[in-house]
Design a protein around this motif. Structure first.
Motif, PDB file in Angstrom:
ATOM      1  N   ALA A  77       2.293  32.838  28.313  1.00  0.00           N
ATOM      2  CA  ALA A  77       1.088  33.529  27.820  1.00  0.00           C
ATOM      3  C   ALA A  77      -0.213  32.953  28.381  1.00  0.00           C
ATOM      4  N   PRO A  78      -0.423  31.635  28.374  1.00  0.00           N
ATOM      5  CA  PRO A  78      -1.672  31.117  28.954  1.00  0.00           C
ATOM      6  C   PRO A  78      -1.773  31.407  30.461  1.00  0.00           C
ATOM      7  N   PHE A  79      -0.660  31.431  31.145  1.00  0.00           N
ATOM      8  CA  PHE A  79      -0.650  31.712  32.587  1.00  0.00           C
ATOM      9  C   PHE A  79      -1.159  33.119  32.859  1.00  0.00           C
ATOM     10  N   GLU A  80      -0.801  34.050  31.992  1.00  0.00           N
ATOM     11  CA  GLU A  80      -1.221  35.445  32.164  1.00  0.00           C
ATOM     12  C   GLU A  80      -2.737  35.602  32.042  1.00  0.00           C
ATOM     13  N   LYS A  81      -3.386  34.639  31.404  1.00  0.00           N
ATOM     14  CA  LYS A  81      -4.834  34.726  31.199  1.00  0.00           C
ATOM     15  C   LYS A  81      -5.630  34.022  32.297  1.00  0.00           C
ATOM     16  N   LEU A  82      -4.943  33.403  33.239  1.00  0.00           N
ATOM     17  CA  LEU A  82      -5.643  32.732  34.340  1.00  0.00           C
ATOM     18  C   LEU A  82      -6.427  33.741  35.160  1.00  0.00           C
TER      19      LEU A  82
END
Length: 114
Positions: A77-82
């Motif tokens: 999930a945090p990767f998708e927000k990069l």
């Protein structure tokens, strides 16, 4: 002879450090879950060498391996927000500077029938 991308052999220092931290974090996630490298590799559809290389933070490791490991550990999930364009302060500032400051004067409506 195959040409190698310079980024894979000598990335900028901050990039190299970020990859090493990511690799260490991925290894910690695997160890905490008590999963072997072989089990992770089989689950994401790659070989043990790719997992080991990712855990070492090797720049030559494909982003898909890093992404799959994040997915496996439920950390994607945090990767998708990069690089979210809505959070790109510099990009937003540059776009705002290029935006027109006023609208063009209307020439009125034209009737195509007559």
């Amino acid at each position: 002879m195959v040409a190698r991308n310079k980024l894979q052999t000598a990335p900028p220092f901050p990039v190299e450090q970020a990859l090493k931290r990511l690799g260490e974090n991925l290894r910690t996630a695997r160890v905490r879950r008590n999963v072997t490298i072989e089990d992770v590799a089989e689950s994401i559809g790659t070989g043990p060498r790719a997992v080991m290389d990712a855990e070492k933070g090797k720049p030559s490791t494909g982003i898909v391996v890093y992404s799959a490991l994040l997915w496996f550990y439920d950390l994607l999930a945090p990767f998708e927000k990069l690089a979210d364009p809505r959070k790109d302060k510099q990009g937003l500032s540059l776009a705002a500077a290029k935006a027109p400051t006023r609208a063009r004067k209307s020439r009125g409506l034209h009737d195509s029938d007559g």
